[in-house]
Design a protein around this motif. Structure first.
Motif, PDB file in Angstrom:
ATOM      1  N   ILE A  85       0.841  -1.188   0.000  1.00  0.00           N
ATOM      2  CA  ILE A  85       0.000   0.000   0.000  1.00  0.00           C
ATOM      3  C   ILE A  85       0.885   1.251   0.000  1.00  0.00           C
ATOM      4  CG2 ILE A  85      -1.865   1.209   1.211  1.00  0.00           C
ATOM      5  CD1 ILE A  85      -2.603  -1.564   0.115  1.00  0.00           C
ATOM      6  N   GLU A  86       0.432   2.295  -0.675  1.00  0.00           N
ATOM      7  CA  GLU A  86       1.226   3.516  -0.786  1.00  0.00           C
ATOM      8  C   GLU A  86       1.522   4.134   0.578  1.00  0.00           C
ATOM      9  OE1 GLU A  86      -0.649   6.239  -3.427  1.00  0.00           O
ATOM     10  OE2 GLU A  86      -0.113   5.120  -5.220  1.00  0.00           O
ATOM     11  N   ARG A  87       2.764   4.591   0.739  1.00  0.00           N
ATOM     12  CA  ARG A  87       3.170   5.310   1.952  1.00  0.00           C
ATOM     13  C   ARG A  87       4.404   6.139   1.630  1.00  0.00           C
ATOM     14  NH1 ARG A  87       5.021   0.326   0.267  1.00  0.00           N
ATOM     15  NH2 ARG A  87       6.947  -0.243   1.336  1.00  0.00           N
ATOM     16  N   THR A  88       4.577   7.223   2.373  1.00  0.00           N
ATOM     17  CA  THR A  88       5.701   8.129   2.152  1.00  0.00           C
ATOM     18  C   THR A  88       6.893   7.695   2.996  1.00  0.00           C
ATOM     19  OG1 THR A  88       4.204   9.967   1.703  1.00  0.00           O
ATOM     20  CG2 THR A  88       6.466  10.525   2.280  1.00  0.00           C
ATOM     21  N   VAL A  89       8.050   7.614   2.361  1.00  0.00           N
ATOM     22  CA  VAL A  89       9.284   7.233   3.053  1.00  0.00           C
ATOM     23  C   VAL A  89      10.427   8.103   2.533  1.00  0.00           C
ATOM     24  CG1 VAL A  89       8.502   4.835   3.270  1.00  0.00           C
ATOM     25  CG2 VAL A  89       9.993   5.488   1.365  1.00  0.00           C
ATOM     26  N   THR A  90      11.554   8.018   3.212  1.00  0.00           N
ATOM     27  CA  THR A  90      12.778   8.661   2.741  1.00  0.00           C
ATOM     28  C   THR A  90      13.859   7.602   2.602  1.00  0.00           C
ATOM     29  OG1 THR A  90      12.300  10.822   3.710  1.00  0.00           O
ATOM     30  CG2 THR A  90      14.610  10.301   3.321  1.00  0.00           C
ATOM     31  N   ILE A  91      14.569   7.658   1.476  1.00  0.00           N
ATOM     32  CA  ILE A  91      15.650   6.719   1.178  1.00  0.00           C
ATOM     33  C   ILE A  91      16.956   7.489   1.122  1.00  0.00           C
ATOM     34  CG2 ILE A  91      16.500   4.964  -0.420  1.00  0.00           C
ATOM     35  CD1 ILE A  91      13.783   4.284   0.754  1.00  0.00           C
ATOM     36  N   ALA A  92      17.969   7.040   1.841  1.00  0.00           N
ATOM     37  CA  ALA A  92      19.282   7.677   1.792  1.00  0.00           C
ATOM     38  C   ALA A  92      19.949   7.401   0.446  1.00  0.00           C
ATOM     39  CB  ALA A  92      20.154   7.154   2.928  1.00  0.00           C
ATOM     40  N   SER A  93      20.812   8.323   0.033  1.00  0.00           N
ATOM     41  CA  SER A  93      21.547   8.134  -1.217  1.00  0.00           C
ATOM     42  C   SER A  93      22.377   6.851  -1.160  1.00  0.00           C
ATOM     43  CB  SER A  93      22.461   9.329  -1.472  1.00  0.00           C
ATOM     44  OG  SER A  93      21.724  10.524  -1.611  1.00  0.00           O
ATOM     45  N   PHE A  94      22.531   6.211  -2.291  1.00  0.00           N
ATOM     46  CA  PHE A  94      23.283   4.963  -2.368  1.00  0.00           C
ATOM     47  C   PHE A  94      23.785   4.762  -3.787  1.00  0.00           C
ATOM     48  CE2 PHE A  94      18.914   4.046  -3.386  1.00  0.00           C
ATOM     49  CZ  PHE A  94      18.921   3.043  -4.322  1.00  0.00           C
ATOM     50  N   TYR A  95      24.477   3.683  -4.016  1.00  0.00           N
ATOM     51  CA  TYR A  95      24.956   3.311  -5.348  1.00  0.00           C
ATOM     52  C   TYR A  95      24.287   2.019  -5.780  1.00  0.00           C
ATOM     53  CZ  TYR A  95      28.734   6.708  -4.720  1.00  0.00           C
ATOM     54  OH  TYR A  95      29.447   7.862  -4.518  1.00  0.00           O
ATOM     55  N   MET A  96      24.130   1.852  -7.095  1.00  0.00           N
ATOM     56  CA  MET A  96      23.539   0.620  -7.617  1.00  0.00           C
ATOM     57  C   MET A  96      24.179   0.300  -8.959  1.00  0.00           C
ATOM     58  SD  MET A  96      19.515  -0.260  -8.423  1.00  0.00           S
ATOM     59  CE  MET A  96      19.044  -0.780  -6.779  1.00  0.00           C
ATOM     60  N   ASP A  97      24.307  -0.986  -9.250  1.00  0.00           N
ATOM     61  CA  ASP A  97      24.813  -1.409 -10.561  1.00  0.00           C
ATOM     62  C   ASP A  97      23.943  -0.836 -11.670  1.00  0.00           C
ATOM     63  OD1 ASP A  97      27.027  -2.884  -9.838  1.00  0.00           O
ATOM     64  OD2 ASP A  97      25.964  -4.787  -9.754  1.00  0.00           O
ATOM     65  N   GLU A  98      24.577  -0.315 -12.714  1.00  0.00           N
ATOM     66  CA  GLU A  98      23.804   0.249 -13.805  1.00  0.00           C
ATOM     67  C   GLU A  98      23.078  -0.817 -14.614  1.00  0.00           C
ATOM     68  OE1 GLU A  98      26.301   2.296 -16.553  1.00  0.00           O
ATOM     69  OE2 GLU A  98      27.586   0.550 -16.957  1.00  0.00           O
ATOM     70  N   ALA A  99      23.530  -2.049 -14.518  1.00  0.00           N
ATOM     71  CA  ALA A  99      22.899  -3.143 -15.271  1.00  0.00           C
ATOM     72  C   ALA A  99      22.915  -4.405 -14.422  1.00  0.00           C
ATOM     73  CB  ALA A  99      23.629  -3.380 -16.591  1.00  0.00           C
ATOM     74  N   GLU A 100      22.128  -5.376 -14.847  1.00  0.00           N
ATOM     75  CA  GLU A 100      22.077  -6.652 -14.147  1.00  0.00           C
ATOM     76  C   GLU A 100      23.422  -7.374 -14.242  1.00  0.00           C
ATOM     77  OE1 GLU A 100      17.471  -6.964 -15.687  1.00  0.00           O
ATOM     78  OE2 GLU A 100      19.210  -7.464 -16.928  1.00  0.00           O
ATOM     79  N   VAL A 101      23.755  -8.143 -13.234  1.00  0.00           N
ATOM     80  CA  VAL A 101      24.962  -8.961 -13.283  1.00  0.00           C
ATOM     81  C   VAL A 101      24.814  -9.960 -14.436  1.00  0.00           C
ATOM     82  CG1 VAL A 101      26.322 -10.705 -12.048  1.00  0.00           C
ATOM     83  CG2 VAL A 101      25.439  -8.687 -10.836  1.00  0.00           C
TER      84      VAL A 101
END
Length: 420
Positions: A85-101
């Protein structure tokens, strides 16, 4: 302490506290002296403070600026699960792979595991290529060729369980940091240390100078305090993954905190075709359009892929991430619970084992449920899923030791020491 030594400390401390040179201290410019005691760093009496120029660049990663968002299902809940269900949250900055492994990345992993560890560990790291086998379908060639044939090098690895993906993240952290530590020691040449994650030649030592990564007791321990290594590669949390897939940074109005629109998918609009330019009408993800329709008709293929596709196919979203919808579903860290949306925190929400909503409530023993503490969430939709599952807010789960031909993964990493 004699008076002259005390006076020297007092003067140095006052200068440090007053930030008399170049402004207040920072992580990259902590100054020569402590701003609280006035004691000089990197002396016999003072604390060792390593030179730090910011987090090293992690191979394959892109920066995801965090912020406030609304997580949850943006589509009609056709499965009637009501588990996001929709809810408001805050996510800290992070890094993620630009593509799938991809397959080539997993083959590299297997290369080093076989080189550095036992045959038992190597066998445990092998993907289950039989996930392609179907009794009433001729997918037999994929069983033998999909992982290892060069033409599939940059197709997403599949047949890996959540547990195997987690092991890969651990190995990748060790291998990347081994390289970075080697570059730091000899000015950029290849690392001298051997063994990697599973090596047994290096002794880890505790305490004293060893905690700062200096030689002691015949071995080296790569220390966090040195700042010349990366934080752990890991699977993204469900909230991080969903936030990154939304890529609402692309709907941000300049100069205020308004977003022009929501998104059902990781791109603008309410459809799965490109509405702009020369590519108008082409599909924006690799998915199953309908029963028996995986790619369209010859001469006018819709998404162009009968199974998986090149990990850089289709346009990236506004964070620069490829295939956050379609191609393969992706494992995330969280265990599955239907009410996670109302239980977890509103800052960096995450569902872990052993807290609230115990698995005993779900009666898996009597086959009344599939839920326990060993089922993990996967998201994103795949080459064999219909468009409904492409929406970032949809979620499903599977046992952490299971694998299919439609689930892969990508890695994430915290953004250490900065909010930007």
């Amino acid at each position: 302490m004699n008076f002259s030594k005390y006076l020297r400390f007092a003067v140095v401390g006052a200068c440090a506290l007053a930030s008399c040179k170049g402004g207040p201290p920072t992580a990259t410019k902590p100054g020569k002296y402590s701003s609280t005691t006035g004691i000089e760093y990197n002396t016999e009496e003072g604390m060792k403070v390593a030179d730090y120029q910011g987090i090293p660049e992690g191979p394959g990663l892109v920066f995801i600026e965090g912020g406030r968002t609304v997580l949850g299902t943006q589509e009609e809940d056709v499965t009637m699960t009501h588990d996001n269900i929709e809810r408001t949250v805050t996510i800290a900055s992070f890094y993620m792979d630009e593509a799938e492994v991809a397959n080539i990345h997993w083959l590299e992993y297997l290369h080093f595991v076989r080189k550095d560890s036992s045959e038992e560990i190597y066998q445990r790291a092998l993907p289950d290529t039989t996930v392609w086998a179907r009794e009433l379908s001729f997918n037999d060639p994929y069983v033998d060729y999909y992982l290892r044939y060069p033409g599939f090098r940059y197709f997403p690895v599949v047949g890996v369980s959540w547990l195997q993906a987690n092991d890969y993240c651990t190995w990748r952290t060790a291998k990347v940091n081994e390289r970075l530590a080697g570059e730091g020691e000899d000015g950029g040449s290849a690392p001298k240390k051997k063994g990697g994650l599973f090596g047994r030649k290096n002794k880890e030592v505790e305490g004293g100078d060893a905690a700062e990564g200096t030689e002691s007791g015949g071995g080296t321990r790569i220390a966090i305090e040195n700042g010349n290594t990366l934080p752990n590669y890991r699977l993204p949390t469900e909230a991080e993954w969903e936030y990154a897939a939304q890529a609402l940074i692309g709907t941000q109005e300049v100069g205020n905190e308004n977003q022009e629109n929501k998104r059902i998918y990781p791109w603008d609009g309410r459809q799965v075709r490109n509405p702009y330019g020369k590519s108008m009408g082409s599909f924006l993800a690799n998915f199953k359009r309908g029963r028996g329709d995986y790619a369209g008709i010859a001469g006018s293929l819709n998404d162009g892929a009968m199974i998986t596709e090149y990990v850089y196919a289709y346009p990236p979203n506004d964070y620069g991430l490829y295939n956050m919808s379609g191609n393969v579903n992706e494992w995330v860290q969280d265990i599955y619970r239907p009410l996670s949306f109302e239980d977890v925190e509103d800052l960096n929400p995450f569902r872990r084992n052993g807290f609230l909503d115990p698995s005993e409530k779900y009666d898996k023993k009597n086959y009344q449920s599939l839920i326990d503490d060993h089922v993990r969430v996967y998201k994103g939709g795949s080459w064999k899923d219909v468009a409904y599952w492409l929406s970032p807010g949809t979620r499903r789960f599977m046992a952490e030791d299971s694998a299919t031909a439609a689930i892969g993964f990508r890695c994430a990493m915290i953004n250490a020491g900065s909010n930007k």
